[in-house]
Design a protein around this motif. Structure first.
Motif, PDB file in Angstrom:
ATOM      1  N   ASP A  29       0.861  -1.181   0.000  1.00  0.00           N
ATOM      2  CA  ASP A  29       0.000   0.000   0.000  1.00  0.00           C
ATOM      3  C   ASP A  29       0.898   1.232   0.000  1.00  0.00           C
ATOM      4  OD1 ASP A  29      -2.082   1.764   0.184  1.00  0.00           O
ATOM      5  OD2 ASP A  29      -2.382   1.490   2.345  1.00  0.00           O
ATOM      6  N   TYR A  37       1.514  -5.789 -11.528  1.00  0.00           N
ATOM      7  CA  TYR A  37       0.560  -4.681 -11.647  1.00  0.00           C
ATOM      8  C   TYR A  37       1.254  -3.390 -11.195  1.00  0.00           C
ATOM      9  CZ  TYR A  37      -3.005  -8.258 -12.285  1.00  0.00           C
ATOM     10  OH  TYR A  37      -3.732  -9.321 -12.752  1.00  0.00           O
ATOM     11  N   LEU A  69       2.651   0.529 -10.832  1.00  0.00           N
ATOM     12  CA  LEU A  69       2.106   1.886 -10.736  1.00  0.00           C
ATOM     13  C   LEU A  69       2.783   2.735 -11.805  1.00  0.00           C
ATOM     14  CD1 LEU A  69       0.727   4.362  -9.366  1.00  0.00           C
ATOM     15  CD2 LEU A  69       2.667   4.392  -7.775  1.00  0.00           C
ATOM     16  N   ASN A  82      -3.060   7.222  -4.018  1.00  0.00           N
ATOM     17  CA  ASN A  82      -2.789   5.976  -3.301  1.00  0.00           C
ATOM     18  C   ASN A  82      -2.953   4.823  -4.273  1.00  0.00           C
ATOM     19  OD1 ASN A  82      -4.144   3.511  -1.647  1.00  0.00           O
ATOM     20  ND2 ASN A  82      -2.620   4.570  -0.370  1.00  0.00           N
ATOM     21  N   TYR A  83      -2.130   3.767  -4.098  1.00  0.00           N
ATOM     22  CA  TYR A  83      -2.167   2.646  -5.040  1.00  0.00           C
ATOM     23  C   TYR A  83      -1.802   1.369  -4.298  1.00  0.00           C
ATOM     24  CZ  TYR A  83      -1.523   0.073  -9.430  1.00  0.00           C
ATOM     25  OH  TYR A  83      -1.627  -0.824 -10.460  1.00  0.00           O
ATOM     26  N   ASP A  84      -2.531   0.287  -4.603  1.00  0.00           N
ATOM     27  CA  ASP A  84      -2.195  -1.043  -4.084  1.00  0.00           C
ATOM     28  C   ASP A  84      -1.267  -1.715  -5.086  1.00  0.00           C
ATOM     29  OD1 ASP A  84      -3.727  -0.780  -1.795  1.00  0.00           O
ATOM     30  OD2 ASP A  84      -5.541  -1.531  -2.751  1.00  0.00           O
ATOM     31  N   LEU A  85       0.021  -1.700  -4.770  1.00  0.00           N
ATOM     32  CA  LEU A  85       1.035  -2.216  -5.683  1.00  0.00           C
ATOM     33  C   LEU A  85       1.154  -3.725  -5.517  1.00  0.00           C
ATOM     34  CD1 LEU A  85       3.136  -1.191  -7.745  1.00  0.00           C
ATOM     35  CD2 LEU A  85       4.780  -1.053  -5.859  1.00  0.00           C
TER      36      LEU A  85
END
Length: 530
Positions: free
Chosen positions: A261, A279, A281, A272-275
């Motif tokens: 996170d 997948y 960023l 915000n990004y769930d890496l």
């Protein structure tokens, strides 16, 4: 009286004409397919030193180590660009010549192929019996049906009518083979261009980032990085990343999922990004990949004067169970509060192994990567850590050269194992307390404009290779003679064992009453000739 005629002397061609002829001969040599194959082999051989010697673009530290180990040989190798193979003039020359050779080879073939696609199918020879496949039909064949069958089977056809009443349908199939060959060779150019663009304009940086820690996109904050020849540090996009939380799932002693996170900040705002693995960023055309995971040991060191300092030290995993190695270094320990000076040879360091799950069965290393019972196995050293000499060294190990030279002395004879909350005390009263374990993510930030070009080349290669290998070019004719006889004939332009069977099938469809002759054992080889 006899007169002898003497031919006038030949005039020598001018310099411009000789130069033009010389250039034409060399251009034909350069654009020959044989030359392209030789250049491709030369490029493969030229890449061998890049795998044999350390490269500055990958690790300048390894190049420095090679200089230290081979002080006489390394300068000569450096003059030959052995540590910068892929940017050397000789490698670039081979690379450029290969691209020119392929382009010069493909363009004329492309023109010939385009003309062949637009041209009419060639007429049959006067004596069709000389062709590999030939049949004289005992039944009549309908011309309209013949054209319909060939069109349905996707044959290119041309109908010719002679003055004597002869009608010939010429059919051809298999141009896709040459199309595949051209696509295959074009794909090599795409990949060469993509690799060149990537080498010149791409950049990457690797960073180990612990939970609740941040970093910004500049070279000083990367653990490892590489820049293309045309990339400057100022070209890097400006953004910062924070790892809020890292979650790892394990099943049967192995990882099944990683998720980081992260918060990021750019000039245009925050997000915000769930890496996750695979997948990435994307920030301003730059991809942030999650490529690894590990543990950070948190420890507090108290020196002999009672001064404390807490460190968060990342450890590198040694196996699938995430047993990890690292080191704690305290070069500024033991500062006398009265004088403000560091005691001579009083620097302290610890070689350490972090075991995520210690089972206390006599074996130090664990088999479970989850944090169920983490311990540190410590070996302490005092003396000169060697950090002041300006030489780069690993932050994950104590300098072996300092130990071998006697500048560092081992304090404990046996490895001391401590758990979370436990303390290792040294003879001078200083101590190291194991405070806990955090998780970290290994991030790779990469910008590669040549990647899409290489991908397009790979798609073209697969799309061209299949028809180039599977399709066979062949021709088929059917002729209605003035005497009422009907002949069919076939010719294969490539090695094709199924010519007779395919032509017999077409003949049977065009003339339903026709029965192909039965081949005897003596002429099996003739009936199946390519």
């Amino acid at each position: 009286m006899t007169t002898t005629l003497t031919p006038p002397p030949r005039s020598k061609p001018g310099a411009a004409k000789r130069l033009k002829g010389f250039a034409r001969r060399w251009w034909h040599q350069l654009t020959a397919m044989r030359t392209a194959l030789l250049l491709l082999l030369a490029l493969a051989l030229a890449a061998i030193p890049g795998s044999t010697f350390p490269q500055r673009s990958i690790s300048a530290v390894d190049v420095a180590d090679y200089y230290a180990q081979h002080p006489d040989l390394a300068p000569w190798l450096d003059r030959l660009w052995a540590f910068d193979v892929y940017t050397s003039p000789w490698f670039s020359a081979i690379y450029l010549l290969l691209m020119i050779s392929l382009v010069g080879c493909i363009l004329p073939r492309l023109g010939v192929h385009w003309k062949a696609l637009r041209a009419k199918v060639p007429d049959a020879p006067k004596r069709m019996s000389i062709l590999p496949y030939h049949r004289t039909l005992a039944v009549d064949a309908n011309q309209s049906m013949a054209r319909a069958v060939l069109k349905q089977r996707r044959w290119r056809t041309t109908v010719r009518e002679a003055e004597d009443g002869t009608v010939t349908i010429s059919a051809e199939k298999g141009h896709l083979r040459e199309t595949g060959n051209l696509l295959f060779h074009t794909s090599i150019i795409f990949m060469l261009v993509g690799v060149a663009v990537g080498s010149l304009m791409s950049w990457y940086g690797n960073r180990i980032l612990s939970e609740d820690k941040s970093y910004c996109n500049n070279l000083q904050q990367y653990d490892e990085y590489g820049l293309g020849a045309w990339v400057e540090e100022t070209d890097l996009p400006r953004f910062c990343l924070t790892l809020d939380q890292f979650d790892a799932e394990f099943t049967d002693g192995g990882p099944t999922a990683f998720e980081a996170d992260v918060d990021y900040e750019t000039a245009s705002g925050t997000g915000n990004y769930d890496l996750e693995v695979n997948y990435p960023l994307n920030i301003d055309g730059t991809n942030v990949f999650l490529i690894g995971h590990g543990y950070t040991a948190v420890a507090t060191f108290t020196d002999r004067y009672g001064q404390t300092q807490t460190v968060h030290q990342e450890f590198l995993s040694m196996d699938a169970a995430l047993n990890s190695e690292g080191a704690f270094k305290f070069p500024d320990a033991n500062v006398d509060p009265e004088t403000g000076l560091v005691d001579e040879d009083a620097e302290v360091g610890f070689d350490a192994i972090l075991v995520p799950t210690y089972d206390d069965t006599g074996m130090l290393l664990g088999t479970d990567p989850e944090l169920n019972n983490p311990v540190l196995a410590l070996t302490a050293y005092t003396g000169d850590l060697g950090l002041a000499d300006g030489q780069p060294e690993s932050v994950y190990a104590i300098n072996e050269a300092q130990i071998a030279s006697g500048n560092l002395e081992q304090v404990n004879d046996q490895v001391e194992v401590i758990g979370v909350g436990d303390t290792m005390t040294l003879p001078d009263g200083s101590s190291l307390t194991f405070d806990g374990v955090e998780q970290y993510a290994v991030l790779q930030v990469r910008h590669d404009p040549g990647g899409p070009v290489v991908l397009a080349g790979a798609i073209l290669l697969l799309g061209g290779l299949l028809p180039a290998l599977a399709v066979r070019r062949r021709r088929f004719w059917i002729r209605w003679n003035p005497d009422g006889t009907v002949e069919t004939a076939g010719l294969n332009r490539n090695d094709y064992d199924g010519l007779d069977e395919e032509c017999d099938e077409l003949t049977a469809l065009i003339a339903p009453g026709h029965e192909p002759p039965q081949a005897s054992e003596s002429d099996d080889s003739i009936g199946s000739r390519p």
